[in-house]
Design a protein around this motif. Structure first.
Motif: not given
Length: 313
Positions: A121-147
């Protein structure tokens, strides 16, 4: 594309004086803050730091983390670079009404889980032309941005060797979290969402809210980029290693720091993950394989930049 601002939220949860205590997460975000300002040109007042160090003015609760993330998304404009670094526990939770499907979540200091649906939901709000990078150092973090599209995914584990005297997994088992909330609500239900909504109300994850379908948007090409510390079925490590001056740290965050020290030129998101994997192999951390999830275009964009892919070396 217009040159924009750079904004960052860095969250480190050590869970002090609890059975789940970690030791390197505060060090991780402090080191990342230094890298962001010294190398990537982030203004110090554009980098927000949340840790659960005793006496911190704002604790990294689920509500406070989401408030800070939403504030960052609200101010984002075309050309901006948004960055979220999380170091702490992760878990896999059962999806409501589908006990066979599990979703990734991070574990704030108050256990108010932030799920992959919240990040979508958060990523869907980011305006076109901006980038949103998540670096997650946690267990089971693969796929943390849904789909989000998997660019660098699963890899076989070669052995169980770990090159560290101190080694703790960044995972709180789902059952432990469930038992904790059952003790708070006195309800026997095994639906974690029932407990989270009762304890946190509207601050609980969108995954457990009745309005989640109305809030969710159709999937579309977007600017979400996830560098995960491990695969969905793996655990990330909180460790103490020689290369880090024997300070506790997250193995993945430390690998990213080493990649940046060894490569002074621009690196793509894909190169960051590939090189971090190589460092973890060299250090014999063979239980976790960092992954990359993003659009094809963003996979080859420069890490923490709105620019296109680096020039061939």
């Amino acid at each position: 594309m217009a040159k924009g601002n750079k904004w960052a939220l860095l969250v480190g949860c050590n869970y002090p004086n609890t059975a789940n205590e970690l030791h390197g997460c505060h060090n991780d975000v402090l080191a990342m803050r230094e890298v962001l300002t010294a190398r990537f040109g982030f203004e110090p007042n554009h980098v927000e730091l949340l840790t659960d160090k005793p006496g911190s003015p704002v604790m990294p609760t689920g509500a406070n983390i989401k408030k800070a993330l939403n504030s960052m998304a609200d101010r984002a404009e075309e050309g901006d670079v948004l960055f979220f670094h999380y170091s702490g526990h992760g878990t896999l939770i059962k999806q409501p009404h589908n006990s066979s499907k599990k979703e990734e979540a991070i574990v704030p200091c108050d256990f108010n889980l932030i799920t992959s649906m919240d990040f979508r939901q958060l990523v869907n709000r980011v305006p076109k032309g901006a980038t949103f990078t998540i670096l997650s150092d946690s267990c089971h973090s693969g796929g943390l941005i849904d789909k989000e599209t998997e660019q660098i995914g699963p890899s076989a584990t070669s052995d169980d060797t770990v090159a560290a005297e101190y080694h703790k997994l960044k995972e709180i088992p789902f059952q432990s979290i469930l038992q904790y909330f059952m003790s708070l609500t006195s309800k026997i239900s095994t639906d974690i969402g029932t407990h989270l909504v009762e304890v946190f109300g509207a601050d609980a994850s969108l995954m457990f809210q009745e309005l989640q379908q109305a809030i969710s948007k159709p999937l579309k090409p977007d600017e979400g980029i996830l560098l995960s510390g491990c695969q969905t079925n793996e655990t990330s490590a909180d460790v103490e290693i020689m290369e880090n001056g024997r300070k506790p740290c997250g193995a993945f965050t430390n690998a990213v720091q080493m990649v940046l020290k060894e490569n002074l030129g621009p690196l793509s998101n894909r190169e960051m993950v590939v090189l971090a994997r190589k460092i973890l192999v060299q250090q014999h951390f063979n239980r976790q394989h960092p992954c990359l999830y993003s659009s094809d275009e963003n996979a080859d964009k420069i890490f923490l930049s709105s620019s296109q892919k680096p020039s061939p070396k």
